[in-house]
Enzyme design. Sequence first.
Site, PDB file in Angstrom:
ATOM      1  N   THR A  61       0.843  -1.179   0.000  1.00  0.00           N
ATOM      2  CA  THR A  61       0.000   0.000   0.000  1.00  0.00           C
ATOM      3  C   THR A  61       0.887   1.241   0.000  1.00  0.00           C
ATOM      4  O   THR A  61       2.116   1.153  -0.118  1.00  0.00           O
ATOM      5  CB  THR A  61      -1.019  -0.068   1.161  1.00  0.00           C
ATOM      6  OG1 THR A  61      -1.913   1.025   1.056  1.00  0.00           O
ATOM      7  CG2 THR A  61      -0.353  -0.069   2.520  1.00  0.00           C
ATOM      8  N   LYS A  65       3.803   1.289  -3.930  1.00  0.00           N
ATOM      9  CA  LYS A  65       3.346   0.500  -5.085  1.00  0.00           C
ATOM     10  C   LYS A  65       4.276   0.607  -6.295  1.00  0.00           C
ATOM     11  O   LYS A  65       4.370  -0.330  -7.088  1.00  0.00           O
ATOM     12  CB  LYS A  65       1.915   0.893  -5.470  1.00  0.00           C
ATOM     13  CG  LYS A  65       0.893   0.464  -4.416  1.00  0.00           C
ATOM     14  CD  LYS A  65      -0.533   0.766  -4.834  1.00  0.00           C
ATOM     15  CE  LYS A  65      -1.476   0.493  -3.659  1.00  0.00           C
ATOM     16  NZ  LYS A  65      -2.887   0.676  -4.020  1.00  0.00           N
ATOM     17  N   ASN A  86       0.271  -3.933  -6.321  1.00  0.00           N
ATOM     18  CA  ASN A  86      -0.242  -4.006  -4.946  1.00  0.00           C
ATOM     19  C   ASN A  86      -0.198  -5.436  -4.405  1.00  0.00           C
ATOM     20  O   ASN A  86      -0.568  -5.671  -3.257  1.00  0.00           O
ATOM     21  CB  ASN A  86      -1.672  -3.451  -4.858  1.00  0.00           C
ATOM     22  CG  ASN A  86      -2.711  -4.427  -5.338  1.00  0.00           C
ATOM     23  OD1 ASN A  86      -2.427  -5.300  -6.162  1.00  0.00           O
ATOM     24  ND2 ASN A  86      -3.925  -4.308  -4.841  1.00  0.00           N
ATOM     25  N   ASP A 102      -6.223  -3.723  -7.796  1.00  0.00           N
ATOM     26  CA  ASP A 102      -7.095  -2.597  -7.428  1.00  0.00           C
ATOM     27  C   ASP A 102      -8.224  -2.388  -8.438  1.00  0.00           C
ATOM     28  O   ASP A 102      -9.369  -2.151  -8.061  1.00  0.00           O
ATOM     29  CB  ASP A 102      -6.277  -1.306  -7.315  1.00  0.00           C
ATOM     30  CG  ASP A 102      -5.385  -1.290  -6.088  1.00  0.00           C
ATOM     31  OD1 ASP A 102      -5.756  -1.898  -5.064  1.00  0.00           O
ATOM     32  OD2 ASP A 102      -4.310  -0.660  -6.148  1.00  0.00           O
ATOM     33  N   GLY A 127      -9.060  12.786 -10.312  1.00  0.00           N
ATOM     34  CA  GLY A 127      -7.704  12.477  -9.874  1.00  0.00           C
ATOM     35  C   GLY A 127      -6.923  11.780 -10.964  1.00  0.00           C
ATOM     36  O   GLY A 127      -7.505  11.169 -11.881  1.00  0.00           O
ATOM     37  N   GLY A 130      -1.549   7.677  -8.592  1.00  0.00           N
ATOM     38  CA  GLY A 130      -1.345   6.234  -8.635  1.00  0.00           C
ATOM     39  C   GLY A 130      -2.641   5.448  -8.500  1.00  0.00           C
ATOM     40  O   GLY A 130      -2.825   4.425  -9.166  1.00  0.00           O
ATOM     41  N   MET A 215     -13.423   6.085  -3.793  1.00  0.00           N
ATOM     42  CA  MET A 215     -12.499   4.982  -3.529  1.00  0.00           C
ATOM     43  C   MET A 215     -12.006   4.995  -2.079  1.00  0.00           C
ATOM     44  O   MET A 215     -11.430   4.025  -1.609  1.00  0.00           O
ATOM     45  CB  MET A 215     -11.331   5.017  -4.524  1.00  0.00           C
ATOM     46  CG  MET A 215     -11.787   4.550  -5.915  1.00  0.00           C
ATOM     47  SD  MET A 215     -10.689   4.974  -7.271  1.00  0.00           S
ATOM     48  CE  MET A 215      -9.171   4.200  -6.774  1.00  0.00           C
ATOM     49  N   TYR A 217     -12.871   5.322   2.148  1.00  0.00           N
ATOM     50  CA  TYR A 217     -13.965   4.861   2.993  1.00  0.00           C
ATOM     51  C   TYR A 217     -13.692   5.318   4.415  1.00  0.00           C
ATOM     52  O   TYR A 217     -12.572   5.728   4.749  1.00  0.00           O
ATOM     53  CB  TYR A 217     -14.073   3.329   2.951  1.00  0.00           C
ATOM     54  CG  TYR A 217     -12.829   2.656   3.433  1.00  0.00           C
ATOM     55  CD1 TYR A 217     -11.806   2.346   2.563  1.00  0.00           C
ATOM     56  CD2 TYR A 217     -12.657   2.365   4.793  1.00  0.00           C
ATOM     57  CE1 TYR A 217     -10.640   1.762   3.015  1.00  0.00           C
ATOM     58  CE2 TYR A 217     -11.499   1.778   5.248  1.00  0.00           C
ATOM     59  CZ  TYR A 217     -10.495   1.488   4.360  1.00  0.00           C
ATOM     60  OH  TYR A 217      -9.337   0.928   4.815  1.00  0.00           O
TER      61      TYR A 217
END
Length: 273
Positions: A61, A65, A86, A102, A127, A130, A215, A217
């Site tokens: 993470t 990456k 990942n 991902d 965005g 990455g 993406m 949370y």
Amino acid sequence: KDQYAVYGNPVKHSKSPQIHAAFAEQTGQQLHYRAHKVELGRFADAAGQFFSHGGKGLNITVPFKLDAFEFAGQLSGRARRAGAVNTLALQDDGTVYGDNTDGVGLVRDIHDNLGWQLNGRRILVLGAGGAVRGILGPLLKQGPAHVLVANRTVTKAQSVAKHFDGLGHVAGCSYEGLASGQFDLIINGTSASMSGDLPPLPHHILSNDGCAYDMMYGAEPTPFMRWAAGEAAWAVSDGLGMLVEQAAESFCIWRGVRPDTKPVIELVRQSLS
Ligand code: ATR
């Protein structure tokens, strides 16, 4: 027991140990999975040691990456396209395979879990870092009408779009360039939510049955999710399902067994509040 870990910095709040423990229990797999904080600049050393001591697989993470991409001895097509890894998996011949789960994680959550259509839809991705590079390939494979990538630094949006334009209709623009568009799905792939920020989005860019997916949370809805609700989005979701789905894909690469994600999404959801 076979050893697995997530390497990151920071990594203290990672949900991955909880998720993989639940997968292992559900599928009867014998394994141990832990979170490990790696000092900046030390990824290759740490990963090299992990595998030379018999470790079987790593999740990677933020912010490693790209280092994991460099570290891998072999790469999947989607990892190569994303330029980021990942998931690392020790192969029988001793080499380390790098993949990126991902994007499939996002697609499985949106399409299979939430039941939102992707094919033929007009998609806006916010965005161009990455996180977004990781998802664009699998997203474009779903056959959207087009994908527009909007970013604060517009040159990054344009170069990301160019990188993926062999896979479908994808273009880059600035936030100001969004004013006249309409989208059926907006995906927030910026890190703005982490600082409580929201990209500057114009009103009325969501279509009548438009959906919004963050993406990120957390226990509370993100600023982007609150914005979408205020724009009368048809449905809104955070990225917890994506987190569990990308983990399930990694688990499947390592163990050859696909766990049932639904009860694990519920488990992690409960642990947030
Ligand atoms: P990640 O790996 O999480 O994608 P990154 O590569 O640093 O991290 O990318 C972060 C993304 O969030 C970028 O697209 C960034 O925009 P810039 O490229 O213009 O920097 C975006 N971002 C971060 N904070 C933001 C904010 N407050 N408003 C809008 N966009 C933001």
